[in-house]
Design an enzyme around this catalytic site. Structure first.
Site, PDB file in Angstrom:
ATOM      1  CB  SER A 178      -1.029  -0.012   1.172  1.00 52.47           C
ATOM      2  OG  SER A 178      -1.776   1.049   1.123  1.00 52.47           O
ATOM      3  CG  MET A 296      -2.909   3.355   7.037  1.00 56.30           C
ATOM      4  SD  MET A 296      -3.846   4.894   6.701  1.00 56.30           S
ATOM      5  CE  MET A 296      -4.758   4.547   5.298  1.00 56.30           C
TER       6      MET A 296
END
Length: 357
Positions: A178, A296
């Site tokens: 991510s 995250m």
């Protein structure tokens, strides 16, 4: 932990876009726009006085564009940088992702006034990204650094050169990432040789409209093929397949790619790393290596657990080299991670398990 309000410097030469950005960010008390600049040179002069926590910058600007500005910031005033650009054309692909190599953390599409629901979605995504970036630690990057081509990576080539007895039972490598992922993926994938004997699948959380650019950029950086997975396609060795936008990447009972648009958001994302990991674990069992990189949230954690329970191997990027340690940390907390490695060690480790001496 980030301190609020997050002080933001906006660098944008379009008055219209600048007004939209200021309006979006004015809706939360957790972010304060402390200044604006119309080009990189002007922004550089303002940084010492404004002391921002995060910089949002455009790509194309007069006097000093986003790429040169990013290089100057990371050399003189290292700060988290979010690139806000509408430039997703083929001609700008390399430039956008060169900004990430230069030290920018993430990319975000330029906002436009649309429907109320679309406006709210963009607003929340932008606010979330800025808040996340405010907690990221960045380091000084000197302006002049030696650049190694993918052909000049002796570490990996040394691991697979010479005689070896054959290949292991590894039939698939699955990767999830991510925030900070594009940079980590470049470091990982650029070390894989063209004759890598297994397919690689990847789910990367990235703002809508930037996936094709990411794939095109990685294709210029890697010796293996890089493409977006197609429904019904059978994965081939020596190829990296990315989950398409708004589709979970899964496998049919025959091992063909299935692009799932019906399930919706899982672990906060579509495509989801967890969905891909679980489907791959079910089909490949102990023949899979799962790799969870910087990001995250918790997407991928239970997917890593599924891979481990199926007898596969699991690797997480370590905290020191992760821009955001959320996803790897969650998988580690579940007891789903067998190996915790810095990003530069993951490719050599995978190669040592795929090529058997």
């Amino acid at each position: 932990m980030p301190k609020f309000p997050v002080k933001v410097l906006l660098v944008e030469d379009s008055p219209v876009v600048l007004a939209i950005l200021k309006k979006l960010l004015a809706t939360t008390s957790e972010i304060e726009v402390v200044g604006t600049a119309s080009n990189g040179q002007e922004a550089l002069e303002k940084i010492p006085e404004l002391q921002p926590n995060v910089i949002c910058t455009d790509l194309h600007m007069r006097k000093m564009d986003g790429l040169e500005f990013t290089k100057q910031v990371m050399a003189k005033h290292p700060l988290p940088i979010l690139v806000i650009s509408s430039s997703v054309q083929e001609s700008d692909t390399n430039t956008i992702f060169q900004l990430l190599q230069a030290g920018a953390i993430d990319v975000f599409p330029k906002p436009a006034m649309g429907t109320p629901s679309e406006y709210d979605r963009i607003k929340q995504e932008l606010i979330t990204k800025i808040k996340v970036l405010s907690g990221v630690s960045v380091f000084t990057k000197p302006l002049k650094q030696p650049v190694l081509s993918t052909a000049a990576q002796p570490l990996v080539q040394g691991r697979i050169s010479g005689s070896h007895s054959g290949l292991s039972s590894i039939r698939m490598v699955a990767v999830g990432a991510s925030t900070g992922g594009p940079q980590a993926l470049q470091k990982l994938f650029s070390h894989l040789p063209s004759h890598f004997p297994a397919p690689v699948i990847c789910t990367q959380h990235i703002s809508e409209g930037f996936l094709h650019g990411l794939v095109s950029w990685l294709a210029t950086e890697c010796q293996v093929k890089v493409k977006i997975a197609q429904d019904g396609e059978i994965p081939s060795p020596g190829t990296i397949y990315f989950a398409p936008e708004k589709c979970h990447l899964e496998f049919s009972s025959l091992g063909k790619f299935t692009l799932n648009r019906a399930t919706g958001v899982v672990d906060g994302h579509c495509p989801s790393v967890t969905v891909m990991f679980k489907s791959a674990a079910q089909f490949y069992g102990k023949g899979i290596i799962g790799v969870l990189l910087t990001g995250m949230g918790r997407d991928g954690a239970t997917g890593m657990q599924a891979i481990a329970q199926a007898g596969g191997m699991t690797i997480a990027q370590d905290e020191a080299t992760s821009i955001v340690f959320g996803m790897p940390k969650e998988a580690i907390a579940l007891g789903a991670v067998q190996h915790i490695l810095p990003i530069q060690s993951i490719a050599p480790f995978v190669l040592s398990r795929v090529f058997v001496r």
